[in-house]
Design a protein around this motif. Sequence first.
Motif, PDB file in Angstrom:
ATOM      1  N   MET A  31      44.322  23.230  13.855  1.00  0.00           N
ATOM      2  CA  MET A  31      45.101  22.447  14.802  1.00  0.00           C
ATOM      3  C   MET A  31      45.765  23.441  15.764  1.00  0.00           C
ATOM      4  N   ILE A  48      44.162  15.815  21.521  1.00  0.00           N
ATOM      5  CA  ILE A  48      44.896  14.758  20.808  1.00  0.00           C
ATOM      6  C   ILE A  48      46.192  14.392  21.534  1.00  0.00           C
ATOM      7  N   TYR A  90      39.050  19.290  20.639  1.00  0.00           N
ATOM      8  CA  TYR A  90      39.279  17.861  20.920  1.00  0.00           C
ATOM      9  C   TYR A  90      40.750  17.644  21.269  1.00  0.00           C
ATOM     10  N   ASP A  95      37.873  11.225  14.664  1.00  0.00           N
ATOM     11  CA  ASP A  95      38.758  11.700  13.593  1.00  0.00           C
ATOM     12  C   ASP A  95      38.198  13.014  13.051  1.00  0.00           C
ATOM     13  N   ALA A  96      38.931  13.619  12.131  1.00  0.00           N
ATOM     14  CA  ALA A  96      38.555  14.958  11.666  1.00  0.00           C
ATOM     15  C   ALA A  96      37.174  14.962  11.015  1.00  0.00           C
ATOM     16  N   ARG A 120      42.432  19.736  18.309  1.00  0.00           N
ATOM     17  CA  ARG A 120      41.803  20.041  17.011  1.00  0.00           C
ATOM     18  C   ARG A 120      40.516  20.819  17.268  1.00  0.00           C
ATOM     19  N   ARG A 121      40.363  21.951  16.567  1.00  0.00           N
ATOM     20  CA  ARG A 121      39.191  22.798  16.806  1.00  0.00           C
ATOM     21  C   ARG A 121      38.328  22.939  15.565  1.00  0.00           C
ATOM     22  N   THR A 170      51.456  27.414  16.090  1.00  0.00           N
ATOM     23  CA  THR A 170      50.193  27.609  15.369  1.00  0.00           C
ATOM     24  C   THR A 170      50.255  28.959  14.672  1.00  0.00           C
ATOM     25  N   ARG A 214      48.326  23.971  18.261  1.00  0.00           N
ATOM     26  CA  ARG A 214      49.543  23.229  18.576  1.00  0.00           C
ATOM     27  C   ARG A 214      50.478  24.097  19.416  1.00  0.00           C
ATOM     28  N   ILE A 269      39.152  23.294   9.833  1.00  0.00           N
ATOM     29  CA  ILE A 269      39.816  22.766  11.023  1.00  0.00           C
ATOM     30  C   ILE A 269      41.005  23.652  11.390  1.00  0.00           C
ATOM     31  N   HIS A 281      34.527  14.606  13.697  1.00  0.00           N
ATOM     32  CA  HIS A 281      34.542  15.863  14.462  1.00  0.00           C
ATOM     33  C   HIS A 281      33.690  16.917  13.744  1.00  0.00           C
ATOM     34  N   SER A 316      46.370  25.671   6.278  1.00  0.00           N
ATOM     35  CA  SER A 316      46.425  24.212   6.332  1.00  0.00           C
ATOM     36  C   SER A 316      45.547  23.673   5.209  1.00  0.00           C
TER      37      SER A 316
END
Length: 281
Positions: free
Chosen positions: A85, A119, A117, A54-55, A271-272, A173, A87, A83, A58, A78
Amino acid sequence: MRNTRFDIALLSGAGGAEISGVDVAQELDDGTIAEIRGALNDHCVVFFRDQELDAERHKAFARRFGEIFIHPNYVGMSDDPEILMVRREPGDTTYVGEDWHTDTTMWPEPPLGAILYGIDIPPYGGDTMFANQYLAYDALSAGMKKMLDGLRAVHSDILVAGPQAGKNKGRSTKHRDGPDWRETRTTHPVVRTHPETGRKMLFVNKSYTVGFEGMTEAESRPVLDFLFEHGNRPEFTFRFRWQKGSIAFWDNRSTKHIALGDTGPFRRLLRRVQVCGDRPV
Ligand SMILES: [Fe+2]
């Protein structure tokens, strides 16, 4: 010889190593972290499979390697500035990482690395390719090495962020592109020495490097274009196929990378977290 605490399978002759036998969501001991760092230095990118992260876990894993880097062009976009995302939705016409690049090199101290990561991963497509910049440097002629030695390059985010870059239209993104956005510009040595391995590598990339210090655009462009293409010759590259639960942790000093856009009708969501680095020398 390292006292290996996990299994390592090399991905290619150019770099990349898959580590198995580690659950990165757990609190890892210092010895294991040191071994992962050693593998990162040796192989430029390390991969893990089938992780549940999870975040918060991570970020906790990332913090074992340094402070978390807050990306200036995504901050405020965000809830959590630590983090990003990454996308891509079906129908997007552009996406993050579509040119060969090293991350965030307009910053005076670019990130040491990034931990990405998986997802939501398409059944095929959306692989990430990496290019080993030690090999790119080593393959240059003695004459070119001599010419580049001591040369500095100008890095800017003007091509990839801000309203003038026009990147937000067509991609899911979003980066900052409001009227308060300002270019960040810095210079770095064209040939960088890795702070941990002591090896020299090529340190220019198409997304951020806009010229050589003290030279005109016209003077810089032909050599830069050569170095960009040279740096991602096939023999320096390796390719990672994502699965849900995969992690890629790249050394952002010794590699360039590119996301492939062949995801077609599928969503791709990762997720980065980036880890702070030091000033290139
Ligand atoms: Fe990137």
